[in-house]
Scaffold this motif. Structure first.
Motif, short mmCIF file in Angstrom:
data_model
loop_
_atom_site.label_atom_id
_atom_site.label_comp_id
_atom_site.label_asym_id
_atom_site.label_seq_id
_atom_site.Cartn_x
_atom_site.Cartn_y
_atom_site.Cartn_z
N UNK A 41 -12.11 -37.72 3.97
CA UNK A 41 -13.08 -37.60 5.06
C UNK A 41 -12.60 -38.38 6.30
N UNK A 42 -12.16 -39.62 6.10
CA UNK A 42 -11.70 -40.44 7.24
C UNK A 42 -10.44 -39.85 7.85
N UNK A 43 -9.55 -39.35 7.01
CA UNK A 43 -8.32 -38.72 7.55
C UNK A 43 -8.66 -37.52 8.42
N UNK A 44 -9.65 -36.75 8.01
CA UNK A 44 -10.09 -35.62 8.83
C UNK A 44 -10.79 -36.12 10.09
N UNK B 177 -8.45 -29.44 0.58
CA UNK B 177 -8.18 -28.06 1.00
C UNK B 177 -9.08 -27.65 2.17
N UNK B 178 -10.26 -28.25 2.26
CA UNK B 178 -11.19 -27.91 3.33
C UNK B 178 -11.07 -28.86 4.52
N UNK B 179 -10.04 -29.70 4.51
CA UNK B 179 -9.91 -30.73 5.53
C UNK B 179 -9.83 -30.16 6.94
N UNK B 180 -9.09 -29.07 7.10
CA UNK B 180 -8.94 -28.50 8.44
C UNK B 180 -10.30 -28.06 9.00
N UNK B 181 -11.15 -27.54 8.12
CA UNK B 181 -12.48 -27.11 8.56
C UNK B 181 -13.31 -28.30 9.00
N UNK B 182 -13.14 -29.41 8.30
CA UNK B 182 -13.88 -30.61 8.65
C UNK B 182 -13.33 -31.24 9.93
#
Length: 404
Positions: free
Chosen positions: A397-400, A101-106
């Protein structure tokens, strides 16, 4: 003689008449009116109206209030309970999928690294200069010298064998190699299993949170309490940072939001004593986990580091510590590794919490600190919100990192 008596009699009569005129001419002093009787009030009824004053007789009488008998009054149900409570407790977001859910922020801060690597790998001709640029990009991201050299060597070999320049294939290749570098088989669970204390009582899971001032350690402890509560665990907090007056207040505020009790001591008191009492309180309450926030010690102060070791030894009189989490600021990059090494010499670090990971493009610090300490990154902080602490998921993490 008789004439003398008659004169005296006339004089007496005259004086008496004069006295009567004076007395008769005086007004009698008005006596105060008798006190009014105070009417007896019947419960539920008002007093009778006061008697009218002069001139009130002409006014129409005021209408009396409509009165009800006791049979006409509807009383509340006897089973009705009026609850008086404080502010409602927060309901933390579930931890499952929180990093997704926080991926966009990362990705906002990490995309430059991923896009830069993909752009370099997509060139028609991958000469030595290009591979040096790839290596520089990884070093700039704080991946570390040894991990960077290993990753570049593997990429060179696979690109040479595959001979591909297709963006989708290159992205899949880079994703696979980054996951291999970060590690997907490491134990990233925050262990809080109950045990048995020295006196045979059930022992809650014990977690020590350590780190340098300014890394967000106390805030991370409060957010970790929310993570555990979201997973259905009861928590007791130990405010063992007795050197900062605001630290205990801050931690207690975090605890009150989710219903966690905070054990604290006097300012400047013995941190080890607070940690011991916190575990004791956790045992008496039957709590699942005790989180102990230690002082943010400067890694250059030998005495303070020794005291940290004392906190751990005293707490272990109840039973073994399940986790010692080291909080590191991701924006400090390689400087954080110096801190990590010193802390690891004093206490056995079992996991790393990287805060402010959304505020840096140096995501490679995840790999570097794991390689340095030999322990996994277990939690990452991705913002200022109360639920912005997430379990670390290498794939998310890697996808972000490299984008879609």
């Amino acid at each position: 003689m008789e004439i003398l008596i008659l004169i005296i009699a006339i004089a007496v009569v005259a004086v008496g008449a004069a006295s009567g005129l004076v007395i008769g001419g005086r007004r009698k002093k008005a006596l105060p009116p008798p006190p009014r009787e105070t009417p007896t009030l019947t419960p539920g009824r008002s007093a009778a109206p006061a008697e009218p004053k002069t001139g009130d007789e002409a006014a129409p009488p005021a209408e009396e209030d409509v009165r009800r008998t006791i049979e006409e009054v509807v009383l509340p149900d006897g089973d009705t309970v009026v609850e008086v409570s404080g502010p409602p407790l927060d309901v933390p977001e579930p931890t499952a999928g929180r990093l997704v859910r926080l991926r966009s922020r990362l990705s906002r801060s990490q995309n430059a690294l991923g896009k830069g690597l993909l752009s370099l790998l997509s060139r028609d001709h991958l000469d030595e200069d290009t591979w040096e640029e790839i290596e520089d990009t990884l070093l700039t991201a704080d991946l570390g010298v040894a991990p960077t050299q290993e990753l570049v060597e593997r990429l060179r070999e696979r690109v040479k064998v595959l001979g591909t320049r297709d963006p989708a294939e290159l992205r899949a290749l880079l994703r696979e190699e980054l996951l291999r570098t970060i590690g997907t088989d490491l134990d990233r669970v925050v262990h809080t299993e109950p045990g048995v204390s020295a006196d045979g009582a059930e022992l809650p899971g014990i977690v020590l949170v350590v780190g340098v001032n300014g890394t967000g350690k106390t805030t991370t402890t409060g957010k970790l309490a929310r993570v555990l509560v979201a997973d259905g665990k009861s928590v007791v907090l130990g405010a063992a940072d007795t050197f900062r007056a605001a630290a205990a207040d801050q931690l207690q505020t975090w605890g009150e939001r989710v219903g966690a009790r905070t054990v604290r001591g006097p300012e400047g008191g013995d941190p080890a004593s607070v940690g011991f009492d916190a575990v004791k309180e956790g045992i008496s309450q039957g709590a699942d986990v005790v989180l102990i926030d230690t002082a943010g010690r400067l890694h250059t102060k030998t005495g303070l580091m020794d005291e940290l070791g004392k906190v751990k030894r005293v707490v272990e009189k109840h039973g073994p510590v399940d986790e010692v989490l080291l909080v590191l600021d991701a924006t400090t990059g390689q400087n954080g590794l110096v801190q990590a090494r010193v802390f690891a010499e004093v206490v056995d670090i079992t996991g790393i919490v990287l805060t402010k990971l959304d505020g840096t493009a140096k995501g490679g610090i995840v790999v570097a600190v794991q390689r340095e300490l030999g322990v996994p990154v277990k939690l990452v902080g991705l913002g200022e919100g109360p639920d912005d602490l997430a379990p670390f998921d290498p794939e998310a993490f890697v996808d972000a990192l490299i984008g879609d």
